[in-house]
Design a protein around this motif. Structure first.
Motif, PDB file in Angstrom:
ATOM      1  N   ARG A  49     -10.161  55.729  25.390  1.00 66.02           N
ATOM      2  CA  ARG A  49      -8.999  56.015  26.234  1.00 66.02           C
ATOM      3  C   ARG A  49      -7.661  55.792  25.534  1.00 66.02           C
ATOM      4  O   ARG A  49      -6.786  56.666  25.590  1.00 66.02           O
ATOM      5  N   PRO A  50      -7.398  54.657  24.854  1.00 70.03           N
ATOM      6  CA  PRO A  50      -6.089  54.484  24.202  1.00 70.03           C
ATOM      7  C   PRO A  50      -5.789  55.597  23.189  1.00 70.03           C
ATOM      8  O   PRO A  50      -4.675  56.114  23.145  1.00 70.03           O
ATOM      9  N   TYR A  51      -6.785  55.973  22.411  1.00 69.02           N
ATOM     10  CA  TYR A  51      -6.589  57.046  21.431  1.00 69.02           C
ATOM     11  C   TYR A  51      -6.328  58.379  22.129  1.00 69.02           C
ATOM     12  O   TYR A  51      -5.414  59.121  21.766  1.00 69.02           O
ATOM     13  N   LEU A  52      -7.119  58.684  23.140  1.00 72.27           N
ATOM     14  CA  LEU A  52      -6.964  59.959  23.840  1.00 72.27           C
ATOM     15  C   LEU A  52      -5.643  60.031  24.597  1.00 72.27           C
ATOM     16  O   LEU A  52      -5.064  61.111  24.736  1.00 72.27           O
ATOM     17  N   GLU A  53      -5.132  58.908  25.060  1.00 69.56           N
ATOM     18  CA  GLU A  53      -3.816  58.908  25.704  1.00 69.56           C
ATOM     19  C   GLU A  53      -2.735  59.303  24.703  1.00 69.56           C
ATOM     20  O   GLU A  53      -1.817  60.052  25.026  1.00 69.56           O
ATOM     21  N   SER A  83     -11.018  60.124  33.285  1.00 66.86           N
ATOM     22  CA  SER A  83     -10.422  60.976  34.313  1.00 66.86           C
ATOM     23  C   SER A  83      -8.910  61.000  34.169  1.00 66.86           C
ATOM     24  O   SER A  83      -8.293  59.997  33.806  1.00 66.86           O
ATOM     25  N   GLY A  84      -8.342  62.138  34.480  1.00 67.65           N
ATOM     26  CA  GLY A  84      -6.901  62.277  34.450  1.00 67.65           C
ATOM     27  C   GLY A  84      -6.330  62.669  33.100  1.00 67.65           C
ATOM     28  O   GLY A  84      -5.145  62.943  32.996  1.00 67.65           O
ATOM     29  N   LEU A  85      -7.151  62.701  32.067  1.00 65.93           N
ATOM     30  CA  LEU A  85      -6.672  63.125  30.754  1.00 65.93           C
ATOM     31  C   LEU A  85      -6.907  64.631  30.595  1.00 65.93           C
ATOM     32  O   LEU A  85      -7.861  65.171  31.145  1.00 65.93           O
ATOM     33  N   PRO A  86      -6.059  65.316  29.828  1.00 62.63           N
ATOM     34  CA  PRO A  86      -6.135  66.777  29.740  1.00 62.63           C
ATOM     35  C   PRO A  86      -7.160  67.299  28.732  1.00 62.63           C
ATOM     36  O   PRO A  86      -6.868  68.174  27.917  1.00 62.63           O
TER      37      PRO A  86
END
Length: 150
Positions: A49-53, A83-86
């Protein structure tokens, strides 16, 4: 430590069908010819998640190429956490795709593919800190886009 790749550059990678978090099959072969891809394949022990954000900040530029991000995770729990990431998030529960793309010592990989599934560049990493900077992925997608106008 250098990790020896499984896939050769400038070759079409094995395309696959995997379910998304809703159980709907997503077939990459049906997407051929439409968009370039940044394909991220993640192992079970990474928190992406931190990387994908950070990577999500590049998505606006990718749409103009056109390109998209596809993330392959090992289970539904990890998919739900994204969830919520593009990104399109697919589940590789039996690790079939992971074994075809990553050597055993790699915990994750990022693959930049043109719209036909040809591999242009790959990063194979042993931990999340070694994942490429988002700008590096965008630069590769941009170079592909300039060569292969859609």
């Amino acid at each position: 430590m250098s990790i020896e790749p499984v896939l050769a550059p400038h070759k079409v990678v094995p395309l696959f069908t995997l379910p998304d978090k809703h159980g709907q099959p997503q077939n990459l072969a049906r997407q051929r010819g439409r968009e370039h891809w940044a394909l991220l394949i993640l192992g079970p022990d990474l928190d992406p998640r931190p990387y994908l954000e950070r990577l999500a900040g590049e998505i606006g530029a990718w749409r103009g190429m056109p390109a998209r991000g596809i993330v392959v995770v090992p289970d539904a729990e990890q998919a739900g956490a994204l969830s919520g990431l593009p990104f399109s998030v697919l589940i590789d529960a039996d690790e079939r795709v992971r074994r075809r793309f990553l050597p055993p010592e790699a915990r994750a990989g990022v693959f930049v593919l043109d719209r036909y599934g040809t591999l242009y560049h790959q990063w194979l990493v042993g931990n999340a800190a070694e994942l490429p900077a988002p700008g590096e992925i965008s630069a590769w997608l941009d170079a592909i886009s300039m060569q292969c106008s859609v």
